[in-house]
Each structure stands twice: as structure tokens, then as C-alpha cells.
Design an enzyme around this catalytic site. Structure first.
Site, PDB file in Angstrom:
ATOM      1  N   ASN A  68       0.850  -1.188   0.000  1.00  0.00           N
ATOM      2  CA  ASN A  68       0.000   0.000   0.000  1.00  0.00           C
ATOM      3  C   ASN A  68       0.886   1.238   0.000  1.00  0.00           C
ATOM      4  O   ASN A  68       2.114   1.131   0.003  1.00  0.00           O
ATOM      5  CB  ASN A  68      -0.956  -0.012   1.201  1.00  0.00           C
ATOM      6  CG  ASN A  68      -0.195  -0.069   2.505  1.00  0.00           C
ATOM      7  OD1 ASN A  68       0.557   0.849   2.829  1.00  0.00           O
ATOM      8  ND2 ASN A  68      -0.352  -1.157   3.237  1.00  0.00           N
ATOM      9  N   ASP A 107      -4.467  -6.055   5.134  1.00  0.00           N
ATOM     10  CA  ASP A 107      -5.521  -6.829   5.786  1.00  0.00           C
ATOM     11  C   ASP A 107      -5.535  -8.279   5.318  1.00  0.00           C
ATOM     12  O   ASP A 107      -5.985  -9.164   6.041  1.00  0.00           O
ATOM     13  CB  ASP A 107      -6.884  -6.176   5.509  1.00  0.00           C
ATOM     14  CG  ASP A 107      -7.009  -4.853   6.262  1.00  0.00           C
ATOM     15  OD1 ASP A 107      -6.523  -4.799   7.408  1.00  0.00           O
ATOM     16  OD2 ASP A 107      -7.550  -3.888   5.703  1.00  0.00           O
ATOM     17  N   LYS A 119       8.234 -17.153 -10.357  1.00  0.00           N
ATOM     18  CA  LYS A 119       7.456 -16.091 -11.004  1.00  0.00           C
ATOM     19  C   LYS A 119       6.314 -16.733 -11.802  1.00  0.00           C
ATOM     20  O   LYS A 119       6.551 -17.676 -12.559  1.00  0.00           O
ATOM     21  CB  LYS A 119       8.381 -15.300 -11.934  1.00  0.00           C
ATOM     22  CG  LYS A 119       7.712 -14.131 -12.592  1.00  0.00           C
ATOM     23  CD  LYS A 119       8.669 -13.373 -13.469  1.00  0.00           C
ATOM     24  CE  LYS A 119       7.910 -12.334 -14.258  1.00  0.00           C
ATOM     25  NZ  LYS A 119       8.667 -11.836 -15.393  1.00  0.00           N
ATOM     26  N   ASP A 147      -4.685  -9.332  13.169  1.00  0.00           N
ATOM     27  CA  ASP A 147      -4.721  -7.917  13.555  1.00  0.00           C
ATOM     28  C   ASP A 147      -3.750  -7.742  14.734  1.00  0.00           C
ATOM     29  O   ASP A 147      -4.039  -8.173  15.849  1.00  0.00           O
ATOM     30  CB  ASP A 147      -6.154  -7.513  13.938  1.00  0.00           C
ATOM     31  CG  ASP A 147      -6.268  -6.003  14.135  1.00  0.00           C
ATOM     32  OD1 ASP A 147      -5.335  -5.398  14.735  1.00  0.00           O
ATOM     33  OD2 ASP A 147      -7.271  -5.424  13.696  1.00  0.00           O
ATOM     34  N   ILE A 148      -2.614  -7.128  14.460  1.00  0.00           N
ATOM     35  CA  ILE A 148      -1.534  -7.040  15.451  1.00  0.00           C
ATOM     36  C   ILE A 148      -1.975  -6.203  16.651  1.00  0.00           C
ATOM     37  O   ILE A 148      -1.794  -6.591  17.811  1.00  0.00           O
ATOM     38  CB  ILE A 148      -0.254  -6.450  14.801  1.00  0.00           C
ATOM     39  CG1 ILE A 148       0.161  -7.326  13.603  1.00  0.00           C
ATOM     40  CG2 ILE A 148       0.872  -6.345  15.824  1.00  0.00           C
ATOM     41  CD1 ILE A 148       1.257  -6.725  12.735  1.00  0.00           C
ATOM     42  N   LYS A 157     -14.025   2.322  15.943  1.00  0.00           N
ATOM     43  CA  LYS A 157     -12.831   1.474  15.894  1.00  0.00           C
ATOM     44  C   LYS A 157     -12.132   1.432  17.251  1.00  0.00           C
ATOM     45  O   LYS A 157     -11.650   0.392  17.683  1.00  0.00           O
ATOM     46  CB  LYS A 157     -11.880   2.004  14.813  1.00  0.00           C
ATOM     47  CG  LYS A 157     -10.785   1.058  14.461  1.00  0.00           C
ATOM     48  CD  LYS A 157     -10.092   1.441  13.154  1.00  0.00           C
ATOM     49  CE  LYS A 157     -10.958   1.156  11.950  1.00  0.00           C
ATOM     50  NZ  LYS A 157     -10.281   1.439  10.690  1.00  0.00           N
ATOM     51  N   LYS A 179     -11.569  -2.157  19.034  1.00  0.00           N
ATOM     52  CA  LYS A 179     -10.229  -2.689  19.315  1.00  0.00           C
ATOM     53  C   LYS A 179      -9.901  -2.621  20.817  1.00  0.00           C
ATOM     54  O   LYS A 179      -8.846  -3.071  21.229  1.00  0.00           O
ATOM     55  CB  LYS A 179      -9.182  -1.927  18.516  1.00  0.00           C
ATOM     56  CG  LYS A 179      -9.405  -2.019  17.013  1.00  0.00           C
ATOM     57  CD  LYS A 179      -8.129  -2.132  16.242  1.00  0.00           C
ATOM     58  CE  LYS A 179      -8.456  -2.191  14.758  1.00  0.00           C
ATOM     59  NZ  LYS A 179      -7.420  -2.799  13.957  1.00  0.00           N
TER      60      LYS A 179
HETATM   61  O1  C5P Z   1      -8.866  -1.853  11.456  1.00  0.00           O
HETATM   62  P1  C5P Z   1      -7.829  -0.930  10.873  1.00  0.00           P
HETATM   63  O2  C5P Z   1      -6.870  -1.649   9.938  1.00  0.00           O
HETATM   64  O3  C5P Z   1      -8.362   0.294  10.242  1.00  0.00           O
HETATM   65  O4  C5P Z   1      -7.014  -0.460  12.160  1.00  0.00           O
HETATM   66  C1  C5P Z   1      -5.901   0.323  12.051  1.00  0.00           C
HETATM   67  C2  C5P Z   1      -5.052   0.153  13.266  1.00  0.00           C
HETATM   68  O5  C5P Z   1      -4.824  -1.227  13.528  1.00  0.00           O
HETATM   69  C3  C5P Z   1      -3.654   0.728  13.076  1.00  0.00           C
HETATM   70  O6  C5P Z   1      -3.203   1.141  14.334  1.00  0.00           O
HETATM   71  C4  C5P Z   1      -2.879  -0.451  12.539  1.00  0.00           C
HETATM   72  O7  C5P Z   1      -1.483  -0.313  12.771  1.00  0.00           O
HETATM   73  C5  C5P Z   1      -3.484  -1.590  13.303  1.00  0.00           C
HETATM   74  N1  C5P Z   1      -3.520  -2.872  12.557  1.00  0.00           N
HETATM   75  C6  C5P Z   1      -2.715  -3.911  12.967  1.00  0.00           C
HETATM   76  N2  C5P Z   1      -2.762  -5.106  12.301  1.00  0.00           N
HETATM   77  C7  C5P Z   1      -3.587  -5.281  11.260  1.00  0.00           C
HETATM   78  C8  C5P Z   1      -4.411  -4.224  10.834  1.00  0.00           C
HETATM   79  C9  C5P Z   1      -4.351  -3.040  11.504  1.00  0.00           C
HETATM   80  O8  C5P Z   1      -1.952  -3.755  13.925  1.00  0.00           O
HETATM   81  N3  C5P Z   1      -3.626  -6.446  10.632  1.00  0.00           N
END
Ligand code: C5P
Length: 408
Positions: free
Chosen positions: A220, A289, A299, A316-317, A347, A351
Site C-alpha cells: 500500500n 488486511d 514467477k 490484527d496485530i 474502531k 479494538k
Molecule cells: O482496522 P484498521 O486496519 O483500520 O485499524 C488500524 C489500526 O490497527 C492501526 O493502528 C494499525 O497499525 C493496526 N492494525 C494492525 N494489524 C492489522 C491491521 C491493523 O496492527 N492487521
């Protein structure tokens, strides 16, 4: 640094050894298309000559309040300035400013101003720590003066500690930011107190890269600038900083330990390994995501047939860290393309984090500037458009207060 429109500043130089750095500062500001009028105290001329400053700025240097044949140089010069910057500012000059003295041209200029005043202190650590100096500096802060430093490190006298002038490049950056948005004065100041002294901060930054095959991938447009700025601001505030960074072209900020990763899975692993040592976790990374279910080692050859890639969700970290039994204080970011407030507030709740910084993706990506809205249990706080480092400092100050209160 982005180019500023033509602005005028008065660069005031007072008599300390750091005066030699004012030459580099003037050069950097002129390069940024800023018109620089230098005014020096008599003492400063013992450290650097007016001829040097005149050559660098293209303007005659003001030193003596009696030299101006039209008189009133202090009024005219301060009227046309967009800001006055004192770099270096000695303890003596700071004392004068704090008390409104005007017994030479530069102090008169400061008293007669109707523009922001930025002050970069430079002095021996003991002079900085002296109660009188601290009182004077507090007075300047209360008067709305922006304080740029000092920094900590080796001193000309051979000692080590707080009191060094901030490096010219960093000062130039702060000055450009202030000129762009003078209304931001209180948040612009560099941190004076080391509010995060001894606090361990873990930050994720940048994009992730999810391989499709040996040469292609999904990523991205995140530049990593906001995360790197937060890492730098945290170091300025005394924190021990570990930055887990996706692929970026940025230089590692001084004093920050960096772990480089590529994919979301690698970022997750690095965070899992380090999180037990973190007091604060700030997820700034734009983590992909989804990842490709089965990336090809070779390749993929082109063919006329349509190609379907199966994408599976990445962990989701931030949500993982926030759900740990004893989580660090968690700060999240949200980049939204619409309905910023609605989505961001939701959000933060989803979270389960105490603080979330939201921005409009189209305003932020790749730019040196951003604007943020912070969401916490008390509501929302707008941080207007400014350089990302300036915003990083304001965000961290806010986070430090909540962290110390033990907010949930
Ligand atoms: O749900 P969203 O992706 O919009 O959330 C954004 C927040 O979550 C940011 O702080 C991003 O660094 C964290 N994040 C993460 N791991 C993911 C997706 C988002 O830590 N897979």
C-alpha cells in the site's frame, strides 16, 4: 522538507559558542525560500562575524541599535517579520526575554514584535538546570513562546548533559512547520521535560508487502513518515524506542532501535517477541488486511487465462496486543477515507484501546503534513494540520498523560 512560500524571519543570534551553528541554520532557511534578516547581539559577533551572516542571507546584519540612520529599526524589522527565531539563545538573553528587558537592538525587536517568537536555548548544563533559568523558561512558555530544545549531549565545555542547541537541520524543520501554522504554538514546542523517561515504547510503522510470487506482491502507499516521526518524538521525550518497520526508504531516527520486516506475518512475529518489554504500544503501520493464501515460489508465467488469487486475512496485530492479559498502553491509528469521526470512534471501542489517532487517508499518505483527531475516553481532540513530527510530539504528550494516569 517541503518548500514553504516566501516568508520573512528575523534570526536573532546571541553570544554563545553555538552561534557558529546559526550559519548553517541561515543557509538551510534561505534554501527553503525564507527571507532571513539577521540581528546579532554584540556578544554574538565575538563568536561569528556579521560578514558571514550577511554573505549567507544576502541582507546587511543588524547589530547596533544606534547604527540605523532612519531610527526605529526595532519596530520596522519586527513588523515585517512572520516570526523571530533566537538561535542560539543564551541563559542571559532568555532572562531578558522573560522579564521584558529591551536594552539592545535584538531584545527591543523581540519586545516590539507582533509575530511568533521561537527560542532555541544553548548553554552549559548547569546553567540550564539552574532554578533561575528554569523559572525564566517556564515564563516564556506561559507567554506563548515556542521553545525549540535544548538537546542533550556533549557540550563545548567538555561536560555532558541538557543544554546543547538543537541541530540546525532539526531547527529548520521546526521553523518551517511554525511558519506554516503559527497558531499551533504550544504544541510546536520541542519537549522540555523528558515525560517518557525510562518508558519502553514499541512502534509499528510503514506498509507491509505480501508476496504473490517471487517478484510480485501486494502493498500500500504508506510512506512510514508518521511512525518514524513518532519514534523520533518518543526518543526526544526520553523513551527507549523499538521500531518494527515495514519496507520504507526512510533513515532510521537517531537513538531508535529498528527491526526491519517485510510481511504482516513477520511484523506480527517481531511484535509478539518484543511486546512483553513494552510499556506503550503504538500501531502506526498500515498492515495489509489480507495476504495471498499460497504465494508461488517461482514467477507466475503470463497467460491469456484470468488469474484468481485467494486472499486470506492477516492477524490484527493491534487487536492481539490490546487483548493480552496485561497489555501495554495501546495507541492505534485509523486512516479513513470518509465519515472519519464515526468510523474512528467505533474502531477505538472495537479494538478496546484507550487512544486512537484518526486521519483522512487522502490527506496523509506520503505527505510531510497531516492532521489528526485523537479519540479517548474523554472524547475527541483535534490536532490541526502540521508537520508530522510536530503532530507526533503533540500525540505523544497526550498519550504520556493518559499512560501516567493508567487510563483504559
Ligand atoms: O482496522 P484498521 O486496519 O483500520 O485499524 C488500524 C489500526 O490497527 C492501526 O493502528 C494499525 O497499525 C493496526 N492494525 C494492525 N494489524 C492489522 C491491521 C491493523 O496492527 N492487521
Amino acid at each position: 522538507m517541503e518548500q514553504a512560500q516566501t516568508k520573512r524571519i528575523v534570526l536573532g543570534i546571541t553570544g554563545g559558542i553555538a552561534a557558529y551553528k546559526a550559519a548553517e541554520l541561515a543557509r538551510l532557511l534561505v534554501k527553503q525560500n525564507i527571507e532571513v534578516q539577521v540581528a546579532m547581539t554584540e556578544a554574538a559577533t565575538h563568536f561569528i562575524t556579521p560578514a558571514t551572516m550577511q554573505a549567507l542571507t544576502g541582507n546587511p546584519v543588524l547589530v547596533n541599535q544606534w547604527q540605523d540612520d532612519k531610527g526605529m529599526a526595532h519596530i520596522q524589522t519586527s513588523r515585517v517579520a512572520d516570526a523571530i527565531v533566537i538561535a542560539p539563545a543564551t541563559a542571559d538573553f532568555i532572562a531578558k526575554l522573560a522579564n521584558g528587558l529591551a536594552n539592545d537592538l535584538l531584545s527591543s525587536l523581540c519586545l516590539a514584535r507582533d509575530c511568533p517568537l521561537l527560542v532555541a536555548p544553548a548553554m552549559n548544563r548547569q546553567m540550564w538546570a539552574n532554578a533561575a533559568t528554569q523559572r525564566n523558561v517556564q515564563q516564556l512558555a506561559d507567554d506563548g513562546v515556542m521553545l525549540l530544545g535544548p538537546a542533550s549531549g556533549a557540550q563545548a565545555c567538555g561536560e555532558e548533559g541538557m543544554g546543547r542547541m538543537v541541530e540546525a537541520e532539526e531547527l529548520a524543520r521546526d521553523i518551517v512547520a511554525a511558519l506554516r501554522n503559527p497558531a499551533l504554538s504550544p504544541t510546536l514546542s520541542r519537549p522540555r521535560e523528558r515525560e517518557l523517561s525510562g518508558v519502553r515504547v514499541l512502534i509499528t510503522a510503514g506498509p507491509t508487502y505480501e508476496a504473490i510470487d517471487a517478484v510480485r506482491g501486494i502493498t500500500n502507499r504508506s510512506s512510514g513518515k508518521m511512525g518514524y516521526a513518532i519514534a523520533q518524538a518518543a526518543v526526544e521525550m526520553g523513551a527507549e524506542v523499538l521500531l518494527v518497520s515495514g519496507p520504507t526508504s526512510l533513515t532510521k531516527p537517531l537513538g531508535v532501535q529498528v527491526v526491519n520486516v517485510t510481511s504482516a506475518a513477520e511484523m506480527f512475529e517481531a511484535v509478539k517477541q518484543q511486546v512483553a518489554n513494552a510499556d506503550i504500544f503504538i500501531g502506526v503501520a498500515a498492515v495489509a488486511d489480507y495476504r495471498v493464501a499460497q504465494p508461488s515460489e517461482q514467477k507466475i508465467k503470463k497467460s491469456d487465462a484470468a488469474l484468481t488469487l485467494e486472499l486470506i486475512p492477516n492477524p490484527d496485530i493491534l487487536a492481539y496486543v490490546a487483548s493480552l492479559p496485561r497489555p501495554p498502553f495501546c495507541v492505534g491509528f485509523a486512516a479513513e477515507s470518509e465519515k472519519l469521526r464515526e468510523h474512528a470512534a467505533a474502531k477505538r471501542k472495537k479494538k478496546n484501546i484507550p487512544l486512537l489517532a484518526a486521519n483522512l487517508a487522502q490527506n496523509a499518505i506520503g505527505s510531510d503534513d497531516n492532521e489528526l483527531v485523537l479519540f479517548d475516553a474523554a472524547g475527541e481532540h483535534v490536532l490541526p494540520r502540521a508537520d508530522k513530527l510536530v503532530l507526533a510530539r503533540a500525540l505523544l504528550r497526550h498519550a504520556a498523560v493518559l499512560y501516567k494516569k493508567g487510563s483504559k
